[in-house]
Design an enzyme around this catalytic site. Structure first.
Site, PDB file in Angstrom:
ATOM      1  N   SER A   1       0.832  -1.213   0.000  1.00 13.30           N
ATOM      2  CA  SER A   1       0.000   0.000   0.000  1.00 13.30           C
ATOM      3  C   SER A   1       0.862   1.256   0.000  1.00 13.30           C
ATOM      4  O   SER A   1       0.605   2.214  -0.740  1.00 13.30           O
ATOM      5  CB  SER A   1      -0.891   0.012   1.249  1.00 13.30           C
ATOM      6  OG  SER A   1      -1.808  -1.048   1.210  1.00 13.30           O
TER       7      SER A   1
ATOM      8  N   GLY B   1      -5.845  -3.909  -8.011  1.00 14.16           N
ATOM      9  CA  GLY B   1      -6.997  -3.063  -7.722  1.00 14.16           C
ATOM     10  C   GLY B   1      -6.574  -1.748  -7.094  1.00 14.16           C
ATOM     11  O   GLY B   1      -7.119  -0.687  -7.401  1.00 14.16           O
TER      12      GLY B   1
ATOM     13  N   ARG C   1     -13.333  -7.148 -11.637  1.00 11.81           N
ATOM     14  CA  ARG C   1     -13.621  -6.469 -10.364  1.00 11.81           C
ATOM     15  C   ARG C   1     -14.411  -5.170 -10.582  1.00 11.81           C
ATOM     16  O   ARG C   1     -14.256  -4.502 -11.595  1.00 11.81           O
ATOM     17  CB  ARG C   1     -12.305  -6.205  -9.608  1.00 11.81           C
ATOM     18  CG  ARG C   1     -11.607  -7.519  -9.251  1.00 11.81           C
ATOM     19  CD  ARG C   1     -10.304  -7.297  -8.535  1.00 11.81           C
ATOM     20  NE  ARG C   1     -10.484  -6.736  -7.208  1.00 11.81           N
ATOM     21  CZ  ARG C   1      -9.486  -6.386  -6.412  1.00 11.81           C
ATOM     22  NH1 ARG C   1      -8.234  -6.545  -6.833  1.00 11.81           N
ATOM     23  NH2 ARG C   1      -9.710  -5.894  -5.221  1.00 11.81           N
TER      24      ARG C   1
ATOM     25  N   SER D   1     -13.593   0.840   2.323  1.00  9.59           N
ATOM     26  CA  SER D   1     -12.538   0.607   1.347  1.00  9.59           C
ATOM     27  C   SER D   1     -11.543   1.756   1.318  1.00  9.59           C
ATOM     28  O   SER D   1     -11.892   2.888   0.977  1.00  9.59           O
ATOM     29  CB  SER D   1     -13.133   0.429  -0.054  1.00  9.59           C
ATOM     30  OG  SER D   1     -12.099   0.482  -1.010  1.00  9.59           O
TER      31      SER D   1
ATOM     32  N   ASP E   1      -7.038  -8.278   4.227  1.00 16.78           N
ATOM     33  CA  ASP E   1      -6.240  -9.121   3.329  1.00 16.78           C
ATOM     34  C   ASP E   1      -5.754 -10.403   4.013  1.00 16.78           C
ATOM     35  O   ASP E   1      -5.155 -11.260   3.363  1.00 16.78           O
ATOM     36  CB  ASP E   1      -5.026  -8.338   2.812  1.00 16.78           C
ATOM     37  CG  ASP E   1      -5.438  -7.261   1.827  1.00 16.78           C
ATOM     38  OD1 ASP E   1      -6.525  -7.388   1.233  1.00 16.78           O
ATOM     39  OD2 ASP E   1      -4.682  -6.293   1.641  1.00 16.78           O
TER      40      ASP E   1
ATOM     41  N   LYS F   1     -12.295  -9.285  -3.974  1.00 21.73           N
ATOM     42  CA  LYS F   1     -10.837  -9.059  -4.009  1.00 21.73           C
ATOM     43  C   LYS F   1     -10.280  -9.653  -5.304  1.00 21.73           C
ATOM     44  O   LYS F   1     -11.025  -9.863  -6.246  1.00 21.73           O
ATOM     45  CB  LYS F   1     -10.189  -9.682  -2.768  1.00 21.73           C
ATOM     46  CG  LYS F   1     -10.597  -8.993  -1.475  1.00 21.73           C
ATOM     47  CD  LYS F   1     -10.071  -7.579  -1.436  1.00 21.73           C
ATOM     48  CE  LYS F   1     -10.498  -6.851  -0.182  1.00 21.73           C
ATOM     49  NZ  LYS F   1     -10.107  -5.438  -0.224  1.00 21.73           N
TER      50      LYS F   1
END
Ligand code: S3P
Length: 447
Positions: A29, A100, A128, A173, A326, A353
């Protein structure tokens, strides 16, 4: 770009205790955000510890396509940004591979510039939902033209005269929150995002680090994030911490493989990411946080995980879901080796996911001899105890790195080991997984 190579079938065998130190790679991230914020800054950003996984390398390529210079310089990555509002129109389609996070954050950061870009990705990413991002971006004046159901490939036409937005997240999210905040950078006035449940807050923290004004207030409706638009972001020096989501794999392996003791140093324990470790301790795992300290404003520790054969099933509090979203696939593996059921609720997001992670893990676990019940937003794994999982089957990984790694860790503790049909997706987030686990003593092989 992932998902274009030949599948790599892999097998993990049991009977090999793990020991030693596992230095896991940089946080995914934070790596994406370092490249994106570097590209939106004025000056030279230097990043060390960047995760050199396929997902992040695709984001680096995308930032080049929008006009930033992104180069590797020895151990560092150097970005010469174009400043907020300085993106140029890419000459070709942007391929975000499997990511994503990559595609959603990049859509956000170009959405309020007067340029058009078309995005695509691998078969997983093309399946997705993107409407969760393009709906709020539409409020800025951005247009999106995608396939049915808001799927990629999708063309985004940036707003010429963006207006600021206030948006309450309908789903927990961080990707959606971040897309809106990044779009808000090039809009006048204040952009406000409200989240009912706190999701990972790297974007807020890093935007501040780059010089933006971001206020966070706790209100009755949730966490209110207020960004002042049109800041001048200033280039930074960034040391990317190690990824707690990658640390989860050697930690959980250490917990379920008999005779193991594994040290995983320098792991960030940002409360928006650390839910798995609290859950493992509640299950009775021997997991110790050593050398607790603060680095770059974030809590960090060395994690020591030992097998003790005394795990029990737990009910994971649903309000913890965002902080370990996750990690449910690997938690389901640990749960299989516990006594009694582990109940996981409030986890609808797992179905959208890289794969439908409840379905993928339920099928793999059942095939390995573990009973799993599931509903739209919950699942229960009925643990079989430390030595009770049969294994001996080949799981489908569905272009999902975390399914592949979770099933291989299962194989390290299951009586008959475990195979996966394709380990290639592991390279999206943890390219050194095989060597690192092999270095601890795991028996992992490619067929
Ligand atoms: C991420 C947010 C999460 C997570 C993903 C990384 C991010 O997705 O699953 O791996 O870096 O913002 P959602 O925000 O969609 O839950």
């Amino acid at each position: 770009m992932s998902g274009h190579g030949t599948p790599i079938p892999m097998t993990a065998r049991s009977g090999h205790p793990l020991s030693g130190t596992a230095n896991v790679p940089g946080d995914k991230s934070i790596s994406h955000r370092s490249l994106i914020l570097g590209a939106l800054s004025v000056g030279e950003t230097r990043v060390t510890g960047l995760l050199e996984g396929e997902d992040v390398l695709d984001t680096a390529e995308a930032m080049r396509a929008f006009g930033a210079q992104v180069e590797r310089d020895g151990a560092a990555w150097v970005i010469h940004g174009v400043g907020v509002g300085g993106f140029r129109e890419p000459e070709d389609v942007i391929d975000c591979g499997n990511s994503g996070t990559g595609v959603r954050l990049i859509m956000g950061c170009m959405a309020t510039s007067p340029i058009t870009a078309t995005f695509t990705g691998d078969a997983s990413l093309r399946s997705r939902p993107m409407g969760r991002v393009t709906d709020p971006l539409g409020l800025f004046g951005t247009q999106a033209f995608g396939r049915k159901g808001g799927r990629l490939p999708m063309t985004i036409v940036g707003a010429k005269d963006p207006v600021p937005v206030r948006y309450e997240l309908p789903v927990p999210s961080a990707q959606v929150k971040s897309a809106i905040l990044l779009a808000g950078l090039n809009a006048p006035g204040q952009t406000v995002v409200v989240e009912r449940e706190a999701t990972r807050d790297h974007t807020e923290r890093m935007l501040r680090g780059f010089g933006a004004h971001v206020q966070v207030e706790d209100a009755p409706e949730g966490r209110v994030i207020i960004l002042d638009g049109e800041p001048e972001l200033r280039a930074q020096t960034i040391v990317v911490p190690r990824d707690p989501s990658s640390a989860a794999f050697p930690v959980c392996a250490g917990i379920i493989v008999p005779g193991s003791e594994v040290l995983v140093p320098n792991i960030g324990l940002n409360p928006t990411r650390a839910g798995l470790f609290a859950t493992l301790r509640e299950m009775g795992a021997d997991l110790v946080f050593e050398n607790m300290r603060e680095e770059g404003g974030e809590p960090v520790a060395d994690l020591r995980a030992r097998f003790n054969g005394a795990l029990k099933g737990v009910e994971v509090p649903p309000e913890r879901a965002a902080s370990m979203i996750d990690e449910y696939p690997i938690l389901s593996v640990v749960a299989a080796f516990a006594e009694g059921p582990t109940v996981m609720r409030g986890v609808k997001e797992l179905r959208v996911k890289e794969s439908d992670r409840i379905d993928a893990m339920a099928k793999a676990l059942r095939a390995a001899g573990v009973e799993v019940e599931e509903g739209p937003d919950w699942w229960i794994v009925h643990g079989r105890g430390a030595d009770g999982v049969e294994g001996g089957v080949v799981a489908e990984t569905r272009l999902d790195h975390r399914i592949a790694m979770s099933c291989l860790i299962l194989g390290m503790a299951a009586r008959k080991g475990m195979g996966v049909d394709d380990g290639s997706p592991i390279a999206t987030s943890f390219p050194v997984f095989e060597t690192l686990m092999g270095g601890l003593g795991a028996s992992l092989s490619r067929e």
